[in-house]
Design an enzyme around this catalytic site. Structure first.
Site, PDB file in Angstrom:
ATOM      1  N   ASP A 117      -7.789  -6.817 -22.021  1.00  0.00           N
ATOM      2  CA  ASP A 117      -9.111  -6.748 -21.416  1.00  0.00           C
ATOM      3  C   ASP A 117      -8.941  -6.668 -19.893  1.00  0.00           C
ATOM      4  O   ASP A 117      -7.847  -6.873 -19.359  1.00  0.00           O
ATOM      5  CB  ASP A 117      -9.963  -7.952 -21.840  1.00  0.00           C
ATOM      6  CG  ASP A 117     -11.453  -7.639 -21.759  1.00  0.00           C
ATOM      7  OD1 ASP A 117     -11.816  -6.676 -21.057  1.00  0.00           O
ATOM      8  OD2 ASP A 117     -12.256  -8.350 -22.384  1.00  0.00           O
TER       9      ASP A 117
ATOM     10  N   GLU B  46     -21.633 -10.673 -20.190  1.00  0.00           N
ATOM     11  CA  GLU B  46     -20.469 -11.566 -20.089  1.00  0.00           C
ATOM     12  C   GLU B  46     -20.836 -12.927 -19.485  1.00  0.00           C
ATOM     13  O   GLU B  46     -21.902 -13.468 -19.737  1.00  0.00           O
ATOM     14  CB  GLU B  46     -19.332 -10.865 -19.315  1.00  0.00           C
ATOM     15  CG  GLU B  46     -18.908  -9.571 -20.010  1.00  0.00           C
ATOM     16  CD  GLU B  46     -17.659  -8.961 -19.426  1.00  0.00           C
ATOM     17  OE1 GLU B  46     -16.688  -9.698 -19.194  1.00  0.00           O
ATOM     18  OE2 GLU B  46     -17.632  -7.728 -19.214  1.00  0.00           O
TER      19      GLU B  46
HETATM   20  C1  BGC Z   1     -16.957  -3.680 -14.917  1.00  0.00           C
HETATM   21  C2  BGC Z   1     -17.070  -3.957 -16.383  1.00  0.00           C
HETATM   22  C3  BGC Z   1     -16.134  -5.000 -16.737  1.00  0.00           C
HETATM   23  C4  BGC Z   1     -16.341  -6.213 -15.877  1.00  0.00           C
HETATM   24  C5  BGC Z   1     -15.318  -7.215 -16.184  1.00  0.00           C
HETATM   25  C6  BGC Z   1     -17.196  -4.925 -14.141  1.00  0.00           C
HETATM   26  O1  BGC Z   1     -17.108  -4.665 -12.785  1.00  0.00           O
HETATM   27  O2  BGC Z   1     -17.868  -2.720 -14.558  1.00  0.00           O
HETATM   28  O3  BGC Z   1     -16.819  -2.838 -17.147  1.00  0.00           O
HETATM   29  O4  BGC Z   1     -16.279  -5.331 -18.064  1.00  0.00           O
HETATM   30  O5  BGC Z   1     -16.298  -5.907 -14.521  1.00  0.00           O
HETATM   31  O6  BGC Z   1     -15.755  -8.489 -15.988  1.00  0.00           O
HETATM   32  C1  BGC Z   2     -15.072  -6.861 -21.296  1.00  0.00           C
HETATM   33  C2  BGC Z   2     -14.767  -5.890 -22.397  1.00  0.00           C
HETATM   34  C3  BGC Z   2     -14.923  -4.493 -21.901  1.00  0.00           C
HETATM   35  C4  BGC Z   2     -14.076  -4.279 -20.679  1.00  0.00           C
HETATM   36  C5  BGC Z   2     -14.179  -2.897 -20.083  1.00  0.00           C
HETATM   37  C6  BGC Z   2     -14.337  -6.544 -20.040  1.00  0.00           C
HETATM   38  O1  BGC Z   2     -14.759  -7.342 -19.008  1.00  0.00           O
HETATM   39  O2  BGC Z   2     -14.744  -8.169 -21.721  1.00  0.00           O
HETATM   40  O3  BGC Z   2     -15.594  -6.138 -23.503  1.00  0.00           O
HETATM   41  O4  BGC Z   2     -14.589  -3.593 -22.913  1.00  0.00           O
HETATM   42  O5  BGC Z   2     -14.427  -5.199 -19.685  1.00  0.00           O
HETATM   43  O6  BGC Z   2     -15.383  -2.694 -19.474  1.00  0.00           O
END
Ligand code: BGC
Ligand code: BGC
Length: 796
Positions: A310, A510
């Site tokens: 991730d 998240e």
């Molecule tokens: C991204 C997301 C990613 C996240 C991680 C963001 O800046 O755009 O895709 O999942 O950071 O926490």
């Molecule tokens: C998220 C994932 C996601 C990735 C890419 C991460 O922060 O936990 O679910 O696929 O970012 O955006």
């Protein structure tokens, strides 16, 4: 709700449809063991340089690389994060995504010297509820709503439609479905979970994968209308007690039986990729767990695809940083998702292979797995993205057929929890539609919609082709001779027969969505419902949320209460069920059943009002229930701090410079640039760059008036003292330049500034204005009830 694992296990309902998990005794549908690509893989490996092998392990974000970088390094895969888009524009129109896919592809297949094979690059995206990063795509309900439909056939059609829309833009791979079995609704990702029940998650996850990838053995398996799917986040992401990226604790076998259950059917139908979870199992981070990533996933579960990490997940290991982490590779990770620090990681991995820290055998194994997926997906035979079957068929993106599937999903996801005779509404009625979610497609779509966090400053226009809940209701009533009017504040020129109040949670994704309790922090709906009760107007409450929350007060006031989750772009599905024919007979009945139990109390641990599987209909009326409307936490609510920006905290406030959202923004706006960066945790801070006279606006939520007795607290750091005045503006203008002059170059500090200095009348809108260019790092902005000093004489 927090549930005991054992209880949840005991109550786990039997699978609703015949899944074909390996332990059912049915032969696996997908063969991981026949070695059909082995010879080709061995041949490719023998011709690849160590440099190009290492590059296969690196997955940068498109916002930090150019096609030129792909040509130079030959990364195996790339991704677009939730806030990334072509040309730095996360709202770039679909043709730009396809053009960029071609540019990356072309760079990756340019012949290499010495006959070394050029391995085509693959692009992954978070199409977690439709191809939801792309303006104009169909946005399906989030998984929690899909869980309420309990309809695997529908999941399969959604997967298929999503795959087709992704294929239109030339992208290969989606990071979906999420197979989390969420057990604590305070978790900000609860809505990404189909259910609190492992069997239901298993069935719907399996069906989604079949829709995305196609059926193993079928001609179109991973064909040009399909994409690669990801089972995520392996495993136990839903068991962390409500804390994103937390620790799932318990007896290991029991944790596997419950939280890893959905991975068996997923692997069985050939899911090609698995994403490692940010979270830990009994204190051990998944990104460093050889026992889980190799022993359990490869060994016991027989997974033969690739494991992707991730977003900088490897960097969260104590012994690692984002650009240095052989440990994850050794534990069994095959691809590092390293959005920004790919250059350093590449150099370090290369050096570690050369000095033996990483055995060649492990490098070859990881590369083999990546190549295996590429071969299985037919990447070497597929033409460049724009020449594939569906590429550039813009009418497929958000097509009427796909929108119809989404609308069906919305209808089937609605759960009726109360109805004292007001539903269905006759289509000849005059209806007032009001509340913060009534005409708000961003709110009905939730997080992971156009942007990572969703919401913020997205407007209905940003959701091309979508229908708000109000617009759907208006259509249904106009068709039946009735009428609907929309009002933001609930006022009306003509007394309506019924009022529909659409309210609930503002979007989040998240950890930003993690909560400490089950209180709904939005009094808007409540105030409107009270207003209509006083006026004796029958009401229907439509609750938009990423999880069940304590809504007893709203439930007691409303005549009908419908849990609508996060329905996505097809708001008309709500009217399909709520509005009947012109005689008031239902056109569609409610079939949604709760995929999560509903709390009876606002406390984090408490009894349930409705249990998993409950939900009523026109055929079977809900019982008349008395609910308690007091909540011990609410007394303190007003006294509590309002956190405007800070990790894991409610995104209740929109901050902007007149064009750009914050905190869900990493981009620019006229006069103010906002860049996300890591302070104590991932993306928990923002760098703000003002040009002369620009302002950062802080808009307090409706109904929240900052108590002038309190303070504005700001946790910040800055390198250089301001070169002109910095002002706080409320109803008065207040100069705080001296605070920043004092704080410059001194690391992180917290300033506590009495609101009375600039917002004596309790302003709802505050601004931080710089008269000359100015740069400030901020990790938290909050309004606190405490008055730390009564003097307006800074520095603070
Ligand atoms: C991204 C997301 C990613 C996240 C991680 C963001 O800046 O755009 O895709 O999942 O950071 O926490
Ligand atoms: C998220 C994932 C996601 C990735 C890419 C991460 O922060 O936990 O679910 O696929 O970012 O955006």
């Amino acid at each position: 709700m927090i549930r005991q694992l054992t209880l949840a296990l005991a109550l786990g309902l039997a699978a609703v449809t015949g899944g074909c998990a390996a332990d059912d005794g049915i032969a696996p549908a997908y063969d991981w063991t026949d070695g059909r690509h082995d010879a080709r893989i061995a041949q490719l490996l023998s011709q690849m340089s160590t440099e190009r092998k290492v590059a296969q392990l690196i997955m940068p974000d498109i916002s930090t690389i150019t096609p030129e970088d792909v040509r130079t390094y030959r990364f195996g895969t790339i991704l677009n994060g939730g806030n990334s888009g072509p040309g730095g524009d996360d709202q770039a129109p679909a043709p730009e995504w396809l053009a960029l896919a071609d540019a990356f592809w072309d760079a990756s297949v340019e012949p290499l010297p010495g006959g070394e094979p050029a391995i085509p690059v693959m692009w992954a995206t978070d199409a977690v509820h439709g191809h939801s990063n792309i303006p104009g795509a169909t946005i399906f309900p989030h998984n929690i709503g899909l869980g309420a439909t309990r309809d695997p056939d529908l999941m399969r059609r959604i997967g298929e439609a999503t795959a087709a829309e992704i294929a239109v833009t030339g992208i290969d791979w989606t990071f979906a479905p999420t197979l989390a079995v969420a057990t604590d609704d305070r978790w900000g990702r609860t809505y990404e979970s189909f259910a609190e029940d492992a069997d239901l998650v298993s069935d719907l996850g399996e069906a989604t994968i079949l829709g995305l990838q196609g059926e193993p053995g079928a001609d179109d398996f991973l064909g040009q209308r399909r994409v690669l799917a990801t089972a995520k986040h392996f495993f136990g992401d839903g068991g962390t007690g409500g804390l994103d990226r937390g620790d799932t604790k318990g007896e290991l076998d029991e944790l596997k039986r419950f939280h890893a259950a959905p991975y068996r059917p997923a692997i069985n139908v050939g899911v090609q990729t698995v994403m490692a979870s940010f979270s830990s199992i009994n204190g051990e981070k998944m990104h460093g767990s050889e026992a889980m990533l190799t022993g359990y996933l490869r060994g016991d579960l027989g997974f033969g695809g690739l494991v992707v990490g991730d977003w900088n997940g490897h960097g969260e290991l104590d012994v690692c940083s984002n650009d240095d982490c052989p440990e994850s590779l050794l534990a069994g990770l095959d691809i590092f998702m390293v959005p920004e620090d790919w250059r350093g990681l590449y150099d370090n991995l290369l050096a570690q292979v050369q000095d033996g820290t990483i055995p060649t055998q492990r490098l070859d194994e990881a590369v083999s797995r990546i190549l295996r997926v590429k071969l299985e997906y037919g990447l070497f035979e597929k033409p460049r993205p724009s020449e594939r079957e569906l590429a550039g068929d813009w009418e497929v993106l958000g097509s009427p057929g796909h929108r119809e599937i989404a609308r069906e999903a919305v209808r089937k996801s609605l759960v009726l929890l109360k109805n004292e005779g007001v539903l269905p509404i006759a289509s000849s009625a005059n209806v007032l539609v009001t509340g913060p979610g009534a005409d708000n497609i961003a709110m009905q779509s939730g997080g992971w919609s156009i942007t990572w966090q969703g919401g913020g400053e997205l407007s209905n226009e940003d959701f091309v082709g979508a229908t708000s809940i109000f617009a759907g209701i208006a259509q249904a009533l106009e068709a039946g001779g009735g009428s609907a009017s929309y009002s933001r504040d609930g006022l009306f020129p003509v007394r309506p027969d019924v009022a529909i109040v659409v309210f609930g949670e503002q979007p989040y994704a998240e950890f930003v969505g993690d909560r400490e309790d089950l209180v709904l922090h939005d009094e808007n709906g409540l105030a409107l419902l009270r207003q209509f009760e006083e006026q004796d107007i029958p009401t229907v409450a439509v609750f938009l949320s990423g999880r069940p929350l304590w809504t007893n007060r709203e439930m007691a006031l409303a005549d009908a209460f419908v849990a609508a989750w996060l329905p996505g772009s097809e708001g008309a599905g709500v009217a399909d069920v709520l509005v009947g024919d012109n005689e008031g007979m239902p056109r569609h009945d409610f079939i949604g059943r709760l995929s999560f139990g509903w709390p009876a109390s606002c406390l984090p641990v408490g009894p349930e009002l409705f249990t998993f599987g409950q939900g009523w209909s026109y055929a079977v009326e809900p019982p008349l229930a008395q609910v308690a409307t007091d909540c011990a936490l609410l007394e303190n609510d007003r006294a509590g701090q309002l956190r405007i920006f800070g990790r894991g905290l409610n995104q209740q406030v929109s901050i902007s410079s007149g064009g750009a959202g914050f905190p869900n923004l990493a981009g620019s706006a006229p006069g103010l640039t906002v860049l996300a960066f890591d302070y104590q945790a991932q993306e928990d801070a923002r760098q703000l760059i003002w040009s002369a006279d620009a302002s950062l606006m802080i808009e307090l939520p409706d109904g929240y008036s900052a108590d002038p007795e309190g303070s504005l607290t700001l946790t910040y750091s800055l390198d250089t003292a301001p070169s002109g005045p910095v002002l706080l503006v409320g109803n008065d203008v207040f100069d705080i330049t001296s605070t920043f002059v004092l704080g410059a170059g001194k690391g992180w500090r917290t300033a506590r500034i009495p609101l009375a200095c600039f917002a004596k009348q309790g302003a709802g809108l505050l601004a931080l204005q710089a008269r000359a260019g100015f740069e400030l790092n901020v990790s938290q902005i909050a309004i606190s009830p405490d008055n730390f000093t009564s003097s307006c004489e800074g520095p603070f």
